[in-house]
Design an enzyme around this catalytic site. Structure first.
Site, short mmCIF file in Angstrom:
data_model
loop_
_atom_site.label_atom_id
_atom_site.label_comp_id
_atom_site.label_asym_id
_atom_site.label_seq_id
_atom_site.Cartn_x
_atom_site.Cartn_y
_atom_site.Cartn_z
N LYS A 1 1.13 3.94 -3.06
CA LYS A 1 0.66 5.30 -2.83
C LYS A 1 1.76 6.31 -3.16
CE LYS A 1 -2.75 6.62 -1.14
NZ LYS A 1 -4.01 7.11 -1.75
N TYR B 1 0.84 -1.20 0.00
CA TYR B 1 0.00 0.00 0.00
C TYR B 1 0.87 1.25 0.00
CZ TYR B 1 -3.17 3.62 1.74
OH TYR B 1 -3.89 4.78 1.90
#
Length: 390
Positions: free
Chosen positions: A158, A154
């Site tokens: 991102k 993640y």
């Protein structure tokens, strides 16, 4: 496809919230409507809350460009809040994380350019900078954490997505206008009715899992959903010509501006629901080892049993290592001013109203038995690993 209301009916501008079916996206939508904008929410799942006047929802998968780009027609400002893999077992689904966070963001930028959307606000995260290292009052001048240093998919994706969005600022749209972009790096979001983190925490409290702490001398940032919505609206306004596009190409840290220890932050919730605050403190190293092994076990059996890990490595770092950032740049350039700081009173009341207050009928003996069993299992598990760790 649902047709948008005309701007004449709804107002002068239509704002698009990508990920608007989620808690933060819907709250932003409500805020924009209150300020006179027509709002289109898109998401893979519809919101569980009632739509307000001048608010519409369309079900869209952002990983499919042909479906996504249609909704960008006639949009004045877009807020890209959609993401996947923030916490729990979602963090371990690499394929879907890549598809949503990277491919989805590519599609959003492409759609903005095709349909002449000149403003794009990207919802980012502290994790593009933070990867387990101590940071105190960090500023936006800090470099990105190298992609190979991120402890989870993640955070890595991102970071890739944020850099893509900021690099797109200044690109020409199809009709010759320019796309202006910025990124808001959020701390952990909280608020009444939050659907991602708080239900899991309350579940752990009620089941007796919340029986130990770690990193009790450290400090972290949090951000109330009301402050998140304020920051996004201000960022959208700071990408306009009247404001000299002052946010274009910029990143901003967004929080309540009041660093606090994670376990102190959640103390009002624990006590407010009638549960004891844990007194046992563990080494963060032991907890981190436990998280590593949990992830290993999950990777081995997830296809058969996709269980929810108690903690992942990233969650241990987020809650147990000091990292907080200055919001001075957001204050100065956006006019951001947090209206709520580390206030869980509305969250506590929300859970009391929904039946989570512990009653006298619930056996305190059973609660402590569960705590003791969990503690014994955890300690034995860690002790069995010590020879191999050495």
């Amino acid at each position: 496809m649902v047709k948008l209301r005309s701007k004449k009916e709804a107002g002068s501008q239509t704002h698009l919230v990508i990920g608007g079916g989620g808690y933060v996206g819907f709250w932003l939508g409500k805020t924009l409507v209150k300020n006179g904008y027509h709002v289109l929410l898109i998401d893979l799942r519809p919101p569980i809350w009632t739509l307000h006047k001048d608010m519409e929802f369309i079900q869209v998968d952002i990983t499919i460009y042909s479906a996504l780009e249609e909704v960008f027609k006639g949009i004045d400002c877009a807020y890209h809040m959609a993401s996947y893999g923030m916490s729990g077992r979602e963090q371990l689904n690499k394929k879907l994380i890549e598809a949503v966070n990277v491919k989805g963001t590519e599609n959003v930028i492409r759609a903005c350019i095709k349909h002449n959307v000149t403003r794009l606000v990207y919802t980012s995260t502290y994790n593009v900078i933070f990867g387990g290292q101590t940071i105190e009052s960090g500023e936006e001048t800090l470099p990105y954490l190298p992609l190979d240093k991120h402890p989870d998919h993640y955070s890595r994706t991102k970071s890739i997505a944020e850099q893509m969005v900021l690099a797109a600022s200044g690109q020409n749209t199809l009709d010759g206008h320019k796309l202006h972009t910025c990124a808001l790096r959020l701390a952990g979001v909280y608020g009444p009715g939050e659907q991602r983190h708080q239900p899991r925490i309350v579940s752990y409290i009620e089941k007796g899992y919340y029986c130990m702490t770690y990193g009790t001398s450290t400090k972290q940032d949090f951000v109330h959903v009301e402050n998140v919505a304020q920051a996004h609206q201000l960022a959208g306004e700071a990408l306009t010509e009247i404001n000299n596009y002052k946010a274009a190409g910029q990143a901003y840290f967004i929080s309540d501006g009041a660093p606090i220890n994670t376990f102190d932050f959640y103390r009002p919730l624990v006590e407010g629901l009638g549960y004891p605050v844990p007194t046992i403190q563990l080494s963060i190293t032991l907890v981190y080892i436990f998280a590593i092994l949990t992830e290993i076990v999950h990777s081995m059996i997830a296809r058969v049993y996709n269980f929810q890990p108690l903690l992942t490595r990233t969650e241990v770092y987020k809650t147990g290592v000091t990292h907080h950032f200055s919001i001075a740049k957001a204050r100065q350039e956006l006019g951001y001013c947090p209206t709520i700081q580390n206030d869980l009173s509305s969250v506590v009341q929300y859970y009391i109203n929904t039946g989570h207050k512990r009653t006298q009928k619930q056996s305190s003996i059973m609660y402590w038995i569960v705590n003791a069993i969990i503690m014994i299992i955890f300690v034995c598990f860690i002790l069995s690993l010590l020879p191999s760790v050495k």
